[in-house]
Enzyme design. Structure first.
Site, PDB file in Angstrom:
ATOM      1  CG  LEU A 147     -33.623  -0.691  31.407  1.00 33.31           C
ATOM      2  CD1 LEU A 147     -33.745   0.306  30.250  1.00 33.31           C
ATOM      3  CD2 LEU A 147     -34.270  -2.012  31.019  1.00 33.31           C
ATOM      4  CG  ASP A 148     -28.407  -5.634  32.278  1.00 29.55           C
ATOM      5  OD1 ASP A 148     -28.636  -5.610  33.510  1.00 29.55           O
ATOM      6  OD2 ASP A 148     -28.546  -6.650  31.574  1.00 29.55           O
ATOM      7  CE  LYS A 149     -21.005   1.151  30.753  1.00 26.11           C
ATOM      8  NZ  LYS A 149     -19.565   0.824  30.898  1.00 26.11           N
ATOM      9  CB  THR A 151     -30.184  -3.041  28.314  1.00 26.79           C
ATOM     10  OG1 THR A 151     -29.594  -4.337  28.291  1.00 26.79           O
ATOM     11  CG2 THR A 151     -31.611  -3.137  27.794  1.00 26.79           C
ATOM     12  NE  ARG A 249     -26.501  -9.187  28.829  1.00 25.59           N
ATOM     13  CZ  ARG A 249     -25.624  -8.573  29.619  1.00 25.59           C
ATOM     14  NH1 ARG A 249     -26.042  -7.778  30.593  1.00 25.59           N
ATOM     15  NH2 ARG A 249     -24.329  -8.777  29.444  1.00 25.59           N
TER      16      ARG A 249
END
Length: 337
Positions: A147-149, A151, A249
């Site tokens: 997961l993105d930082k 998110t 996104r």
């Protein structure tokens, strides 16, 4: 291989091509500058998009430079080679001898990388279960997906190599179901839909992703459903069919509905400036509460590697997103567009 001095890593170097080196190959030109690295490493930098000529990224080593060209290099940092255990609290939703399901907090990086050598999810996992140290990958042990930082939400982590192989195969075969809850700017024309558009590196801004032509990216498919429509935004249920970097996104920004709070893809101050003046103060307060993109991995379903049984999990919205929904809601909100 020649090691780049620490003080050079992460820096930005700019040179101007002199007449004596006009029409040289780009890689040859850079190898004759003061960069203390081999030509082969310079070639890797070029192919990775770290070099631009006159503000345009060039990925061909044989590109010919001309007198007066401004050649810029963003020197990549060397990523960490190991991760160390750190006593960082974890929100563990489920754990057995094969795996864990973790509810990752927003702001936590998944594994050590350039600029984030410590305080990552992997550092916390190594402290929680030392068995992860037996994995071949010392930086990403047990990580099945990321997961993105900024998110938040559910992630699977394998505790054994055989479990990791089984889960990774499920992921590659698109049999792991991942559901997200997100907040996007604006009202959607349709109550649900599918975004099928290839995603690849942005042609100019290499730290970003973008919807690109088919031959420049990979197929990416996102399904969405509007759960609640409000005057300035929509609460969405999203499902990934593929898992490209920043996929949700990028896709929502491509539709003209960027994720609220997303500073990279136009979901923060840029979008706020385009809202109705009477609504702007309230929306600014919402963004003060929501310091990141409003995206949460809320559902996860997979087949257990040992029992063969389906496992499913849900994670409620974190407090910042709950507050954002309340602040977006008003007397005009409705269900659906």
């Amino acid at each position: 291989m020649k090691r780049l001095p620490d003080e050079w890593e992460g820096s930005f170097v700019e040179t101007v091509v002199p007449a004596s080196q006009s029409q040289w190959r780009l890689d040859r030109y850079l190898s004759e500058t003061d960069l203390p690295v081999t030509r082969s490493r310079i070639q890797r930098w070029i192919r990775s998009g770290a070099v631009s000529v006159n503000s345009v990224v060039v990925e061909k080593c044989g590109h010919g430079v001309s007198e007066g060209d401004v050649v810029a290099v963003t020197i990549p940092e060397t990523p960490p080679s190991t991760a160390e255990p750190e006593p960082i609290p974890l929100d563990i939703v489920y754990e057995d001898e094969a795996l864990l399901v973790v509810n990752k907090a927003a702001g936590m990086v998944v594994h050590p990388a350039c600029g984030h050598a410590h305080s990552t999810l992997v550092n916390a996992l190594l402290h929680h279960c030392g068995s992860l140290e037996q994995f071949d990958d010392p930086v990403r042990p047990g990580i099945v997906h990321r997961l993105d930082k900024d998110t938040s939400g559910l992630m699977i982590v394998a505790k054994r190599e055989d479990a990791h192989a089984f889960l990774s195969r499920q992921l590659a075969e698109r049999r792991i179901k991942r559901g997200y809850t997100g907040l996007a700017w604006g009202r959607f024309a349709e109550p649900s839909g599918t975004i099928d558009a290839p995603v690849g590196r942005h042609p100019r801004f290499r730290q970003r992703m973008a919807v690109v032509e088919e031959n420049r990216g990979r197929r990416a498919v996102t399904h969405y459903r509007v759960s609640e429509s409000m005057e300035d935004g929509s609460l969405l249920a999203l499902a990934l069919e593929t898992g490209r970097t920043h996929q949700i996104r990028v896709h929502l920004a491509h539709l003209g509905h960027p994720v609220i709070g997303d500073p990279v893809y136009g979901g923060r101050h840029k979008r706020l400036a385009g809202t109705a003046p009477r609504r702007r103060p309230k929306l600014k307060k919402m963004l003060d509460v929501l310091r990141r993109q409003a995206l949460h991995a809320s559902e996860l379903e997979f087949i257990h590697p040992f029992s063969g049984r389906p496992h499913s999990f849900k994670a409620t919205l974190p407090d910042d997103m709950k507050q954002a929904v309340v602040m977006l809601s008003d007397s005009t909100c409705t269900t659906g567009p």
